[in-house]
Design an enzyme around this catalytic site. Structure first.
Site, PDB file in Angstrom:
ATOM      1  N   ARG A  35      15.076  23.272 -13.473  1.00  0.00           N
ATOM      2  CA  ARG A  35      14.851  22.115 -14.347  1.00  0.00           C
ATOM      3  C   ARG A  35      14.526  22.535 -15.771  1.00  0.00           C
ATOM      4  O   ARG A  35      14.884  21.826 -16.718  1.00  0.00           O
ATOM      5  CB  ARG A  35      13.739  21.244 -13.778  1.00  0.00           C
ATOM      6  CG  ARG A  35      14.233  20.471 -12.586  1.00  0.00           C
ATOM      7  CD  ARG A  35      13.203  19.500 -12.091  1.00  0.00           C
ATOM      8  NE  ARG A  35      13.824  18.541 -11.191  1.00  0.00           N
ATOM      9  CZ  ARG A  35      13.182  17.881 -10.250  1.00  0.00           C
ATOM     10  NH1 ARG A  35      11.880  18.059 -10.088  1.00  0.00           N
ATOM     11  NH2 ARG A  35      13.814  17.030  -9.480  1.00  0.00           N
ATOM     12  N   LYS A 197      17.585   7.810   5.757  1.00  0.00           N
ATOM     13  CA  LYS A 197      17.270   6.378   5.827  1.00  0.00           C
ATOM     14  C   LYS A 197      18.297   5.486   5.145  1.00  0.00           C
ATOM     15  O   LYS A 197      18.778   5.801   4.065  1.00  0.00           O
ATOM     16  CB  LYS A 197      15.929   6.136   5.142  1.00  0.00           C
ATOM     17  CG  LYS A 197      14.767   6.785   5.849  1.00  0.00           C
ATOM     18  CD  LYS A 197      13.526   6.399   5.099  1.00  0.00           C
ATOM     19  CE  LYS A 197      12.274   7.008   5.654  1.00  0.00           C
ATOM     20  NZ  LYS A 197      11.193   6.829   4.685  1.00  0.00           N
ATOM     21  N   GLY A 350      18.401  15.253  -3.840  1.00  0.00           N
ATOM     22  CA  GLY A 350      17.798  16.570  -3.673  1.00  0.00           C
ATOM     23  C   GLY A 350      18.400  17.341  -2.516  1.00  0.00           C
ATOM     24  O   GLY A 350      18.822  18.498  -2.666  1.00  0.00           O
ATOM     25  N   GLY A 373      16.919  10.502  -7.439  1.00  0.00           N
ATOM     26  CA  GLY A 373      16.590   9.073  -7.505  1.00  0.00           C
ATOM     27  C   GLY A 373      17.292   8.397  -8.668  1.00  0.00           C
ATOM     28  O   GLY A 373      17.810   7.282  -8.541  1.00  0.00           O
TER      29      GLY A 373
HETATM   30  P1  ADP Z   1      19.072  13.230  -0.478  1.00  0.00           P
HETATM   31  O1  ADP Z   1      17.813  14.020  -0.748  1.00  0.00           O
HETATM   32  O2  ADP Z   1      20.322  14.036  -0.738  1.00  0.00           O
HETATM   33  O3  ADP Z   1      19.070  11.896  -1.158  1.00  0.00           O
HETATM   34  P2  ADP Z   1      18.021  12.172   1.980  1.00  0.00           P
HETATM   35  O4  ADP Z   1      16.641  12.598   1.538  1.00  0.00           O
HETATM   36  O5  ADP Z   1      18.321  10.740   2.015  1.00  0.00           O
HETATM   37  O6  ADP Z   1      19.113  12.946   1.113  1.00  0.00           O
HETATM   38  O7  ADP Z   1      18.288  12.718   3.444  1.00  0.00           O
HETATM   39  C1  ADP Z   1      18.189  14.067   3.786  1.00  0.00           C
HETATM   40  C2  ADP Z   1      17.557  14.254   5.138  1.00  0.00           C
HETATM   41  O8  ADP Z   1      18.233  13.519   6.143  1.00  0.00           O
HETATM   42  C3  ADP Z   1      17.588  15.690   5.566  1.00  0.00           C
HETATM   43  O9  ADP Z   1      16.269  16.168   5.703  1.00  0.00           O
HETATM   44  C4  ADP Z   1      18.307  15.663   6.911  1.00  0.00           C
HETATM   45  O10 ADP Z   1      17.746  16.543   7.864  1.00  0.00           O
HETATM   46  C5  ADP Z   1      18.121  14.236   7.330  1.00  0.00           C
HETATM   47  N1  ADP Z   1      19.146  13.812   8.309  1.00  0.00           N
HETATM   48  C6  ADP Z   1      20.477  13.790   8.135  1.00  0.00           C
HETATM   49  N2  ADP Z   1      21.100  13.401   9.264  1.00  0.00           N
HETATM   50  C7  ADP Z   1      20.139  13.175  10.180  1.00  0.00           C
HETATM   51  C8  ADP Z   1      20.152  12.748  11.556  1.00  0.00           C
HETATM   52  N3  ADP Z   1      21.285  12.469  12.173  1.00  0.00           N
HETATM   53  N4  ADP Z   1      18.944  12.617  12.179  1.00  0.00           N
HETATM   54  C9  ADP Z   1      17.801  12.896  11.527  1.00  0.00           C
HETATM   55  N5  ADP Z   1      17.724  13.287  10.252  1.00  0.00           N
HETATM   56  C10 ADP Z   1      18.877  13.430   9.567  1.00  0.00           C
HETATM   57 MG    MG Z   2      15.783  13.826   0.066  1.00  0.00          MG
END
Ligand code: ADP
Ligand code: MG
Length: 393
Positions: A35, A197, A350, A373
């Site tokens: 960063r 989520k 992230g 975000g």
């Molecule tokens: P980002 O940080 O890219 O926005 P998120 O924080 O929304 O992504 O999601 C990432 C998390 O989702 C990871 O820790 C991953 O392990 C979890 N994840 C992905 N698929 C599954 C699944 N099928 N069951 C449980 N957790 C999951």
């Molecule tokens: Mg995340």
């Protein structure tokens, strides 16, 4: 939105908001300085312009109170090494001592203010606090893309009290890329959404329903959609309180012209742990004691084909529990497909960004966003509070 090259800041006192919210280890050393490096082009330019440079950032969540563990001291040291120039760390963001330091600042010198979130007025977007920040400042430059979705005093309110507010090079690059996806995507436009989520991503999905040609769903969020369709998903992660919303989204899919894909096969195991035995399942119901932890080979193939035919791609959220090798194949293969495509590809989030680096294909992605975000919110709302606040022209 004006940007740095639109103003003549030669010799002026410039307030530069950056995102130096770096991860620190137990001893308070910087674990990753990405960063800080991301803001260097703007910082170097401002120094070449012989500005009197005041740099401001947040670090962690001190909740409006001084906390020595969240001091910007290690950041001042690292920045100083990176630009080979002395960086003075002010004891606070305003007050007699800070005013003196600001006024004594000479052309081409750098003053880093202390963590702006040591004051609760920052997150409250307080006008009076913003006026203090803007004291003696000519121009405001925002290069903190990761903070642009926050209506905070050093991001939004401050812009009321300076002559002009402009985007730094990092913010400009982020906005330029994300705007292509939002306002003028070359078609076919494919969005890939995964992660833990649905709730985090509902506004994004709603926007993409209108904009994208195809939406490919993976990760745990797929199971909330399956549950909304009445399928038994075993022990997979489901957001029970979002099932109704998932159903509403599925109904909207029918009204819009978008192709909405859910995985057709799954890698399942009893738990998300490396020693667990896993297997591929291609129909419902999933066994009660098992959870879906990655997309299966058939889904990978289908998604990869759609990706290869796309001209614009936005990806947020891994396809499975990519942190564990056994469940990372889907995410890795999708990352490879995105990298191999000729599309303009944008990745935000992230974990998604970490997954792309882990897959070793980061070089072949058009744009990797520095703000998880913020990039999601830009896709959802088509602007951000910190961007709106900048001088229009
Ligand atoms: P980002 O940080 O890219 O926005 P998120 O924080 O929304 O992504 O999601 C990432 C998390 O989702 C990871 O820790 C991953 O392990 C979890 N994840 C992905 N698929 C599954 C699944 N099928 N069951 C449980 N957790 C999951
Ligand atoms: Mg995340």
């Amino acid at each position: 939105m004006l940007s740095l090259k639109d103003i003549d800041c030669q010799g002026k006192r410039v307030f530069l908001r950056v995102d130096f919210n770096v991860p620190l280890d137990e001893e308070g050393s910087i674990r990753d300085d990405t960063r800080i490096k991301a803001a260097l082009p703007t910082i170097k330019y401002l120094l070449e312009q012989k500005t009197k440079l005041i740099i401001v950032s947040h670090l962690g969540r001190p909740k409006g109170k001084y906390n020595p563990k969240l001091s910007l001291k290690p950041v001042a040291k690292r920045l100083s090494e990176l630009i080979s120039l002395q960086v003075t760390l002010a004891p606070d963001v305003f007050g007699d001592k800070v005013t003196k330091l600001k006024r004594e600042l000479k052309e081409g010198q750098v003053l880093l203010l202390e963590n702006v979130r040591f004051h609760s007025e920052e997150t409250e977007n307080d006008s009076c606090f913003a006026q203090h920040l803007a004291q003696d400042v000519d121009y405001y430059v925002n290069d903190a893309f990761g903070a642009c979705h926050r209506a905070h005093a050093s991001v939004v309110a401050i812009t009321q009290y300076v002559k002009k507010s402009v985007a730094g090079f990092l913010v400009k690059k982020e906005v330029d890329y994300l705007s292509k996806a939002v306002f003028s995507p070359e078609k076919p436009y494919t969005a890939i959404l995964g992660g833990a989520k649905v709730s985090d991503k509902i506004p994004v999905i709603e926007n993409l329903l209108k904009k994208a040609d195809s939406i490919l769903i993976g990760g745990a969020m797929a199971y909330t959609f399956f549950k909304a369709q009445g399928y038994e998903v075993g022990n997979s992660l489901v957001e029970e309180d979002k099932i109704d919303l998932a159903r509403i989204i599925l109904n909207r899919v029918n009204e819009e012209k978008v192709n909405f894909y859910l995985p057709s096969d799954h890698i399942v195991a009893a738990k998300a742990e490396p020693e667990e035995e896993s297997r591929t399942v291609d129909s419902f119901p999933l066994p009660l004691n098992l959870m879906g932890l990655d997309i299966g080979p058939e889904t990978i193939e289908k998604y990869s084909k759609i990706i290869s035919e796309s001209k614009t791609i936005f990806w947020n959220g891994p396809m499975g529990v990519f942190e564990i090798d056994k469940f990372s194949n889907g995410t890795t293969k999708i990352a490879e497909a995105v990298a191999a495509s000729e599309a303009l590809s944008i990745i935000g989030g992230g974990d998604s960004v970490a997954a792309v680096y882990k897959a070793g294909v980061s070089e072949k992605i058009s744009h990797i966003s520095t703000g998880g975000g913020a990039s999601l919110e830009f896709i959802a709302n088509e602007t951000l509070p910190g961007i709106e606040a900048l001088t229009e022209e």
